[in-house]
Design a protein around this motif. Sequence first.
Motif: not given
Lengths: 291, 157
Positions: A80-97, A57-66
Amino acid sequence: MIDYQLLRARSFNEALEILESKKNVRCLAGGTDILVDLHHKDEFFDSVDYLLDINSIDELKGIKLGKKEGEIGSLTTHSEIIENKELQEKLPFVAAAAASIGSTQIRNRATIGGNLVNAAACADSFSPMIALEAEVVLVSKRGERRLSIRDFIKSPYKTALAEDELLKKIVFPMPQGEYYSSYQKIGRRKAVSISRISLTLLAEVKAEKIVNIQVVSGAATPSPVPFEKVNEYLSAKNLAEVDSKEAGRIAAEEMVEITGRRWSTPYKQPALSKLVERAVEDMLEEAGYNG
Amino acid sequence: MAKLDVELTVNGEKYNLKVGSQERLLDTIRKQLKLTGTKEGCSVGECGACTVILDDKAVNSCMVLTAQVDGSQIITVEGLESKGGLHPLQKAFIEKQAIQCGFCTPGMLMSALALIKENPQPSKEEIKTALEGNLCRCTGYQQIIEAVEAAAEEWGV
């Protein structure tokens, strides 16, 4: 004996229809918890007649940071969370977890939604999401509802997810302005490690003053909760006045108030104290504030 | 319980299979396809002996139900060797003496292959992270890391 039928949903709507029309259905995402239960013939399967595979189910996948709001689809893997560059930059604690979870093989399959729905006390995804004041979006044929993550988790391994509901995504307000964060974890080993204690710190700072603070326990308490007293101590403080050791001491005291004294307390008290101290020091260092 | 139809491409060959609701990818690979290079160790995703590459990602095949991965591409350790002989990774494991009992080796090779395909020049830290889900009880890991470094140097794509 374990006896269930595996069903495969080809679309979001089909998944909701199956959840509505059949009883005793459990969704299967990455499978890294459920297949362990299957191997151990766990009592989880006593009440399962159908496993519903939702992986396509594709609707359940992906990261959008507005600018204002961010969202992570429930089927998004930790890799996918770790590899998302935008998330790494804006929410590094989410990537670290996410990076602290399991191993490369586990992170390639395990999903953030699965981690939340399984709701182990040690689940690493909760504390960063609570720090963000995130909500889960739960969907069924009856409609859609939003619930704060804190209300979603009832007790270890119990959530507010109804039988016919599917966790679609996690939504959260994006931290604004100047903010600093830290994710801390201790396990018994470095990799493939279950958290013994973990926590997230997220602080919004204005003119060297903490205007919004969330220090949230991970595995230190039966369910992940904000350390209210630590937050109270750090709230509205100028960075110059912050004593990281004092924050650690308050957190350890608060943990014991929540959990009571246990056999592990003599270890967990100083360990948690040190983790909070490190998280606060991370924040000060990131803010370029060395006292 | 009704069996489920699954199409898999394993080591470049297409298979149309019928699988049970509880059949793990590991069971399909070993029992249906008779590819016994992939090993079963802990069965709970901790040791990595059963690692295969699923759509370019290293996964524990004991943690995946086969019916979940209909239409996927899978590489097992048998997919490494070609007409030209052993794969550079296999040669490096032999040269660096990165094998003793050999039980963990297929899983190690698959984790290393997934890494080098995505990141042809990995650092030592990146190699360690890629292999952190693979346990070895004989070698002490040093030779394994050296073998992956050597293979990447020689073959990195």
